[in-house]
Write an enzyme that holds these catalytic residues in place. Structure first.
Site, PDB file in Angstrom:
ATOM      1  CG  HIS A 335      -1.741   1.239   1.371  1.00 39.62           C
ATOM      2  ND1 HIS A 335      -1.653   2.098   2.446  1.00 39.62           N
ATOM      3  CD2 HIS A 335      -2.670   1.782   0.550  1.00 39.62           C
ATOM      4  CE1 HIS A 335      -2.501   3.095   2.286  1.00 39.62           C
ATOM      5  NE2 HIS A 335      -3.127   2.929   1.145  1.00 39.62           N
ATOM      6  CB  SER A 336       0.943   4.246   0.325  1.00 40.58           C
ATOM      7  OG  SER A 336       1.391   5.568   0.257  1.00 40.58           O
ATOM      8  CG  LEU A 337       7.265   4.517   0.789  1.00 39.96           C
ATOM      9  CD1 LEU A 337       7.798   5.193  -0.469  1.00 39.96           C
ATOM     10  CD2 LEU A 337       7.803   5.219   2.036  1.00 39.96           C
TER      11      LEU A 337
END
Length: 685
Positions: A335-337
């Site tokens: 998720h995300s980074l």
């Protein structure tokens, strides 16, 4: 007359139990959960409670029996009455065998009595039922009074003060609380339990900061939600396969790297230079947003990738130890980074030492004879045949040999001289393979960055030594991912359509349309063609109503526009046509017919393009996802469509409880095993 009066006595509620005799209460096991200083007791699933009760009744109380619960993610130590997390760090929870409960003060939830006091209550209840003598009064260890009026009315009085100078009885103090016997009388939601068979393992890596959703929950809690949604989606969309016992479930395990990064002492250094104003905002930035900058630093990037890779390898080995019969595959999700970290790790995996694994039939726990034979041949070549038994005992194949470090060989009892020979052989082979790949990269770079090829840093990443994973991921799922943006900032203008991740053949980029952090991948592969991402079908098999309404209105306006333009064209042509003599009427009629035919054409033609559009050939987005589409967009909820900006943050944190996201993950995982959905969803690939 007096002899006939006893049959209809007034205390009717106690009669059924007295007539039916005493029946022992059925216990159920609970564990204590503390969140934000709030305590509550959570029931184990029916399956886990039965297993705990069976172990409790085995008579081995002197031994510290360990019972796996919650799908093997927690162990219960029966003697200590403790629930311990297996795969991650978590506070130990108290476990209790519960039979009697009282209603709490704050949230009206029932709280179990201690096991010893519950036995006293049960004994008093048994005497009352057997002798039909009620109004029993008991005092708990904390001087609380419990009165058993009858089988259906039992109350708990909590003293207001420790001493009472006015001489009033304890029953007159405090508000009475209801007492219940047996878990079936407290309306507790008891789950049935998870399937024992695990078909696939998925590691989930979080993004920036310690909190992963709008409620500031940890990655463990968010992945728990994701797992629970997956169980409900399996029941709804894979019911046939479950009934035929073809599938069990998918296990999701969280991977935490934030705590390791911030335990390096960097927080102390930041604290010294942080300004005292707007204290909470600055600490929030230091704890979350700065993670992006840490990842772009070569020092802390190395810490992050080492933590993620070593944690996933540790979890994988621990999972295999606890599930020796597991023969499924492994996928990863970020998720995300976290998705960027995984992407960088995957692009730097070395596929060559694992090429022999492709023909192994998918089992990741049993080693083929070929792999062991190769190690034996290598040892014979190095004149180290006497150590063959050591390597066979450790179940060492070629892939495992190439992952060995000096410390590993030392722990196996290999002396210094043979250690040096083996390590020199591994390094020489690895350098040869790397040089071969670098020559290929120079001849045909996998990534189009600039005129010069960069074989060692193909994505212009921060210079780091990327560790190797102990397995080949089946699929890589990216949720709300900034991969496309970071590649662009690093100077990657185009991804070669022939490029694929070295050890992972599946890649799905899933995002919410209002997610401010998410970026697309497909336009970097096909930059000259404009096309929309794949719309994720709703888990109930339809588009959301507001999207259907929007599409219907758009289609209606296009039709109205085409009809209006056609009518205006006909009117204009009839107005501008010059009148002809009556003698040329037949020719005029022919002309009129041909004009009418030409005028009718615009009415039929506007209906053709939509048909042609639906039958357009599939877009070729390269080999990054095995020739399949990569970008998938969720359908926004009706309330979210009113204002995109209000729901932007929620859009970035919505994936943990998104049924559509979970269903796509399950569909793609089980598709690799040849198990389809019960009903194909409309619009799915």
């Amino acid at each position: 007359m007096a002899a006939r009066e006893p049959p209809p006595p007034p205390p009717a509620p106690a009669e059924p139990d007295a007539a039916g005799g005493y029946e022992a209460v059925a216990p159920h096991w609970f564990y204590r959960k503390v969140t934000d200083t709030r305590e509550r007791w959570v029931p184990f699933s029916a399956q886990d409670s039965d297993r705990l009760e069976e172990a409790h009744g085995s008579g081995k109380d002197d031994e510290d029996l360990v019972v796996p619960t919650s799908g093997g993610r927690y162990d219960v130590h029966l003697k200590k009455r403790q629930r311990v997390a297996v795969y991650w760090d978590e506070e130990v929870s108290e476990v209790r065998r519960c039979t009697w409960f009282y209603k709490g003060d704050k949230d009206n939830k029932y709280i179990p009595y201690s096991e010893t006091f519950s036995e006293e209550l049960e004994e008093a209840y048994m005497v009352a039922v057997t002798l039909d003598e009620w109004k029993k009064k008991l005092e708990s260890p904390s001087r609380e009074i419990i009165i058993l009026h009858n089988p259906k009315l039992m109350v708990h009085y909590h003293p207001v003060a420790a001493s009472d100078d006015w001489g009033s009885t304890p029953t007159e103090q405090g508000r009475p609380r209801t007492v219940k016997r047996g878990v079936e009388n407290i309306a507790a939601e008891i789950p049935s339990g998870e399937p024992l068979q695990i078909d696939h393992l998925v590691f989930v890596v979080h993004g920036i900061g310690p909190a992963c959703d709008i409620r500031f929950r940890s990655i463990v809690q968010c992945v728990n939600d994701f797992r629970n949604v997956s169980l409900s989606m399996l029941q709804a969309h894979f019911r046939k396969a479950q009934e035929q016992q073809q599938i069990g479930r998918v296990e999701f395990l969280p991977v935490n790297w934030h705590s390791s990064l911030h335990s390096t002492g960097v927080d102390v250094d930041l604290e010294r230079i942080t300004l005292p104003s707007i204290n909470r905002l600055r600490h929030f930035i230091n704890d979350t947003i700065l993670d992006v900058f840490f990842y772009n630093s070569s020092t802390y990037c190395q810490t992050i990738v080492d933590t993620v890779a070593s944690e996933m390898n540790r979890l994988y080995q621990l999972f295999l130890q606890r599930n020796p019969l597991f023969t499924g595959g492994v996928s990863i999700a970020g998720h995300s980074l976290g998705s960027l970290i995984l992407f960088d790790l995957l692009t730097n995996q070395k596929a060559a030492p694992e090429e022999d694994e492709r023909g192994r039939g998918g089992s990741r726990t049993t080693l083929s004879n070929g792999g062991v034979e190769e190690v034996r041949e290598i040892l014979q070549k190095l004149e180290l045949s006497e150590y063959c038994d050591v390597f066979e005992k450790e179940r060492m194949d070629r892939q495992a040999l190439f992952l060995c470090t000096e410390q590993n060989l030392k722990e196996m009892g290999i002396p210094l001289g043979p250690r040096m020979k083996i390590l020199h052989y591994i390094s020489s082979k690895t350098e040869t393979q790397c040089s071969d790949r670098n020559d290929e990269a120079l001849a045909k770079p996998a990534w189009s960055l600039s005129p010069e090829a960069k074989p060692r840093l193909p994505l212009s990443q921060v210079s780091a030594n990327y560790p190797q994973l102990n397995y080949r991921p089946t699929i890589f799922f990216a949720f709300g991912s900034p991969i496309g943006m970071f590649l662009t900032v690093r100077g990657v203008k185009r991804i070669d359509p022939n490029y694929s991740l070295p050890t992972c053949k599946g890649f799905f980029n899933i995002f919410h349309p209002f997610d401010p952090v998410a970026y697309r991948i497909e336009p970097m592969i096909v930059p000259d063609l404009e096309f929309e991402p794949m719309l994720l079908p709703h888990h109930k098999g339809r588009k959301r109503m507001h999207l259907e309404l929007k599409e219907g209105l758009t289609r209606m306006s296009v039709d109205l526009k085409n009809n209006l333009l056609g009518s205006l064209r006909v009117a204009w042509q009839s107005f501008t046509r010059a009148p002809l003599p009556a003698v040329e009427a037949p020719a005029a009629d022919a002309e009129a017919e041909s004009d009418a035919g030409a005028e009718k054409q615009p009415d039929t033609k506007p209906e053709e393009p939509p048909v042609a559009k639906e039958e357009t050939p599939p877009i070729n987005v390269g080999r990054l996802n095995g020739g399949n589409r990569i970008d998938y967009v969720l359908q926004e909820k009706p309330i979210e469509s009113f204002n995109e900006y209000l729901f932007a943050l929620q859009g970035h944190l919505c994936y943990w409880e998104s049924e559509d996201t979970v269903l796509l993950v399950l569909k793609e995982i089980y598709q690799t095993q040849g198990i389809p959905l019960d009903q194909p969803l409309p619009g799915s690939q």
